[in-house]
Write a protein that holds these residues in place. Structure first.
Motif, PDB file in Angstrom:
ATOM      1  N   PHE A   8      11.577  43.437  54.699  1.00 43.21           N
ATOM      2  CA  PHE A   8      12.404  44.497  54.755  1.00 43.21           C
ATOM      3  C   PHE A   8      12.214  45.617  55.567  1.00 43.21           C
ATOM      4  CE2 PHE A   8      14.164  48.618  52.912  1.00 43.21           C
ATOM      5  CZ  PHE A   8      15.662  48.414  53.070  1.00 43.21           C
ATOM      6  N   TRP A   9      10.830  45.991  55.518  1.00 45.72           N
ATOM      7  CA  TRP A   9      10.440  47.052  56.519  1.00 45.72           C
ATOM      8  C   TRP A   9      10.258  46.439  57.739  1.00 45.72           C
ATOM      9  CZ3 TRP A   9       5.850  49.756  53.226  1.00 45.72           C
ATOM     10  CH2 TRP A   9       6.436  50.584  52.451  1.00 45.72           C
ATOM     11  N   GLU A  10       9.920  45.389  57.941  1.00 46.20           N
ATOM     12  CA  GLU A  10      10.172  44.831  59.130  1.00 46.20           C
ATOM     13  C   GLU A  10      11.432  44.965  59.980  1.00 46.20           C
ATOM     14  OE1 GLU A  10      10.252  40.332  61.160  1.00 46.20           O
ATOM     15  OE2 GLU A  10       9.229  40.702  59.322  1.00 46.20           O
ATOM     16  N   LYS A  11      12.375  44.747  59.188  1.00 43.45           N
ATOM     17  CA  LYS A  11      13.937  45.017  59.713  1.00 43.45           C
ATOM     18  C   LYS A  11      14.349  46.285  59.862  1.00 43.45           C
ATOM     19  CE  LYS A  11      15.803  40.735  57.348  1.00 43.45           C
ATOM     20  NZ  LYS A  11      16.276  40.123  56.006  1.00 43.45           N
ATOM     21  N   GLU A  12      13.760  47.429  58.981  1.00 42.31           N
ATOM     22  CA  GLU A  12      14.079  48.681  58.886  1.00 42.31           C
ATOM     23  C   GLU A  12      13.346  49.599  59.948  1.00 42.31           C
ATOM     24  OE1 GLU A  12      16.567  50.369  57.244  1.00 42.31           O
ATOM     25  OE2 GLU A  12      17.144  48.355  56.670  1.00 42.31           O
ATOM     26  N   GLN A  30       8.788  49.677  64.838  1.00 45.88           N
ATOM     27  CA  GLN A  30       7.236  49.566  65.260  1.00 45.88           C
ATOM     28  C   GLN A  30       6.779  48.249  64.666  1.00 45.88           C
ATOM     29  OE1 GLN A  30       9.464  52.040  63.686  1.00 45.88           O
ATOM     30  NE2 GLN A  30       9.018  54.025  64.707  1.00 45.88           N
ATOM     31  N   ILE A  31       7.475  47.666  63.961  1.00 41.44           N
ATOM     32  CA  ILE A  31       6.618  46.318  63.301  1.00 41.44           C
ATOM     33  C   ILE A  31       7.301  45.346  63.788  1.00 41.44           C
ATOM     34  CG2 ILE A  31       6.480  45.260  61.085  1.00 41.44           C
ATOM     35  CD1 ILE A  31       6.838  47.968  59.629  1.00 41.44           C
ATOM     36  N   GLN A  32       6.359  44.549  64.697  1.00 41.50           N
ATOM     37  CA  GLN A  32       7.014  43.203  65.574  1.00 41.50           C
ATOM     38  C   GLN A  32       6.089  42.267  65.195  1.00 41.50           C
ATOM     39  OE1 GLN A  32       9.795  43.370  67.651  1.00 41.50           O
ATOM     40  NE2 GLN A  32      10.199  45.314  66.766  1.00 41.50           N
ATOM     41  N   PRO A  33       6.170  41.798  63.918  1.00 37.59           N
ATOM     42  CA  PRO A  33       5.326  40.233  64.050  1.00 37.59           C
ATOM     43  C   PRO A  33       5.650  39.291  64.881  1.00 37.59           C
ATOM     44  CG  PRO A  33       6.997  40.354  62.129  1.00 37.59           C
ATOM     45  CD  PRO A  33       7.076  41.546  63.191  1.00 37.59           C
ATOM     46  N   LYS A  34       4.539  38.572  65.254  1.00 37.53           N
ATOM     47  CA  LYS A  34       4.690  37.248  65.987  1.00 37.53           C
ATOM     48  C   LYS A  34       5.199  36.146  65.165  1.00 37.53           C
ATOM     49  CE  LYS A  34       2.364  39.397  69.174  1.00 37.53           C
ATOM     50  NZ  LYS A  34       3.139  40.464  69.661  1.00 37.53           N
ATOM     51  N   LYS A  35       6.127  35.362  65.462  1.00 37.00           N
ATOM     52  CA  LYS A  35       6.491  34.210  64.604  1.00 37.00           C
ATOM     53  C   LYS A  35       5.947  32.766  65.352  1.00 37.00           C
ATOM     54  CE  LYS A  35      10.050  36.811  62.242  1.00 37.00           C
ATOM     55  NZ  LYS A  35      11.699  36.799  62.110  1.00 37.00           N
ATOM     56  N   ASN A  36       5.450  31.774  64.541  1.00 38.38           N
ATOM     57  CA  ASN A  36       5.561  30.695  64.946  1.00 38.38           C
ATOM     58  C   ASN A  36       6.601  29.854  64.819  1.00 38.38           C
ATOM     59  OD1 ASN A  36       5.548  29.734  62.426  1.00 38.38           O
ATOM     60  ND2 ASN A  36       3.410  29.215  62.030  1.00 38.38           N
ATOM     61  N   LYS A  37       6.420  28.327  65.394  1.00 41.16           N
ATOM     62  CA  LYS A  37       7.683  27.612  65.340  1.00 41.16           C
ATOM     63  C   LYS A  37       8.319  27.520  63.986  1.00 41.16           C
ATOM     64  CE  LYS A  37       6.228  24.979  69.427  1.00 41.16           C
ATOM     65  NZ  LYS A  37       5.648  23.846  69.921  1.00 41.16           N
ATOM     66  N   ARG A  54       5.496  34.505  59.612  1.00 35.70           N
ATOM     67  CA  ARG A  54       5.239  35.904  60.253  1.00 35.70           C
ATOM     68  C   ARG A  54       3.484  36.063  60.428  1.00 35.70           C
ATOM     69  NH1 ARG A  54       9.660  36.265  57.502  1.00 35.70           N
ATOM     70  NH2 ARG A  54      11.252  37.487  58.432  1.00 35.70           N
ATOM     71  N   PHE A  55       3.068  36.572  61.616  1.00 33.77           N
ATOM     72  CA  PHE A  55       1.722  36.934  61.800  1.00 33.77           C
ATOM     73  C   PHE A  55       1.605  38.421  62.373  1.00 33.77           C
ATOM     74  CE2 PHE A  55       1.563  32.275  61.600  1.00 33.77           C
ATOM     75  CZ  PHE A  55       0.937  32.109  60.792  1.00 33.77           C
ATOM     76  N   PHE A  56       1.131  39.189  61.524  1.00 36.02           N
ATOM     77  CA  PHE A  56       1.030  40.604  61.747  1.00 36.02           C
ATOM     78  C   PHE A  56      -0.424  41.113  62.613  1.00 36.02           C
ATOM     79  CE2 PHE A  56       3.762  40.091  58.210  1.00 36.02           C
ATOM     80  CZ  PHE A  56       5.029  40.880  58.472  1.00 36.02           C
ATOM     81  N   THR A  57      -0.193  41.882  63.718  1.00 32.79           N
ATOM     82  CA  THR A  57      -1.398  42.374  64.311  1.00 32.79           C
ATOM     83  C   THR A  57      -1.984  43.455  63.787  1.00 32.79           C
ATOM     84  OG1 THR A  57      -0.012  43.829  65.639  1.00 32.79           O
ATOM     85  CG2 THR A  57      -0.207  41.279  66.431  1.00 32.79           C
ATOM     86  N   PRO A  58      -3.159  43.860  64.047  1.00 30.35           N
ATOM     87  CA  PRO A  58      -3.795  45.227  63.596  1.00 30.35           C
ATOM     88  C   PRO A  58      -2.800  46.447  63.876  1.00 30.35           C
ATOM     89  CG  PRO A  58      -5.500  43.634  64.667  1.00 30.35           C
ATOM     90  CD  PRO A  58      -4.079  43.266  64.884  1.00 30.35           C
ATOM     91  N   ASN A  83       1.129  50.348  61.661  1.00 28.01           N
ATOM     92  CA  ASN A  83       2.215  51.145  61.299  1.00 28.01           C
ATOM     93  C   ASN A  83       2.629  50.801  59.596  1.00 28.01           C
ATOM     94  OD1 ASN A  83       2.800  51.930  63.870  1.00 28.01           O
ATOM     95  ND2 ASN A  83       3.383  49.620  64.680  1.00 28.01           N
ATOM     96  N   PHE A  84       2.374  49.885  59.215  1.00 29.69           N
ATOM     97  CA  PHE A  84       2.644  49.782  58.006  1.00 29.69           C
ATOM     98  C   PHE A  84       1.890  50.992  57.024  1.00 29.69           C
ATOM     99  CE2 PHE A  84       3.479  44.891  58.125  1.00 29.69           C
ATOM    100  CZ  PHE A  84       4.933  45.112  57.664  1.00 29.69           C
ATOM    101  N   LYS A  85       0.702  51.060  57.290  1.00 26.51           N
ATOM    102  CA  LYS A  85      -0.075  52.142  56.783  1.00 26.51           C
ATOM    103  C   LYS A  85       0.812  53.604  56.900  1.00 26.51           C
ATOM    104  CE  LYS A  85      -4.805  50.681  56.965  1.00 26.51           C
ATOM    105  NZ  LYS A  85      -6.102  51.033  57.913  1.00 26.51           N
ATOM    106  N   LEU A  86       1.192  53.864  58.079  1.00 28.69           N
ATOM    107  CA  LEU A  86       2.077  54.988  58.127  1.00 28.69           C
ATOM    108  C   LEU A  86       3.305  55.111  57.399  1.00 28.69           C
ATOM    109  CD1 LEU A  86       1.690  55.230  61.924  1.00 28.69           C
ATOM    110  CD2 LEU A  86       0.708  56.877  60.503  1.00 28.69           C
ATOM    111  N   ILE A  87       3.902  53.981  57.461  1.00 31.11           N
ATOM    112  CA  ILE A  87       5.055  53.842  56.746  1.00 31.11           C
ATOM    113  C   ILE A  87       4.960  53.866  55.107  1.00 31.11           C
ATOM    114  CG2 ILE A  87       7.043  52.277  56.102  1.00 31.11           C
ATOM    115  CD1 ILE A  87       6.935  51.219  59.183  1.00 31.11           C
TER     116      ILE A  87
END
Length: 114
Positions: free
Chosen positions: A29-33, A36-43, A47-51, A56-60
């Motif tokens: 949900f936060w990813e959609k909202e 700033q959150i742009q996870p990579k997605k495989n085939k 979802r794979f989240f970067t540091p 950004n999750f910490k801030l949110i």
């Protein structure tokens, strides 16, 4: 709040949810909202989240869960306040110091009671 994640290039949604003690659905949900959150997605679409996503999750998380901001208010704060990340980092460092001091106090109390 204590975030325990090893240093890696990517984190799964399960690791992120566990670290923040929230459901994976809240992460999605936060990813959609929050842009700033742009996870990579495989085939498969996993979802794979970067540091940086974790930062950004910490801030949110801090704004919404700890300071009581609305989602709109948190988006505005993230867009407008460049020093916000430093403030949140300081809060996390102080919380870690507090945990260490409480552990030290407990250890000293155990030592005195012997």
């Amino acid at each position: 709040m204590k975030i325990e994640l090893p240093e890696k290039l990517y984190y799964s949604i399960g690791e992120v949810a566990k670290a923040f003690d929230v459901n994976a659905s809240l992460i999605r949900f936060w990813e959609k909202e929050f842009p700033q959150i742009q996870p990579k997605k495989n085939k498969k679409g996993n979802r794979f989240f970067t540091p940086q996503d974790i930062q950004n999750f910490k801030l949110i998380y801090h704004l919404v869960k700890e300071r009581g901001y609305t989602l709109e208010g948190a988006r505005t704060a993230l867009d407008e306040n460049k020093n916000l990340e430093n403030e949140v980092q300081l809060v996390f460092r102080l919380e870690k110091i507090k945990e260490e001091l409480l552990l030290l106090k407990s250890t000293l109390n155990d030592f005195e009671s012997e």
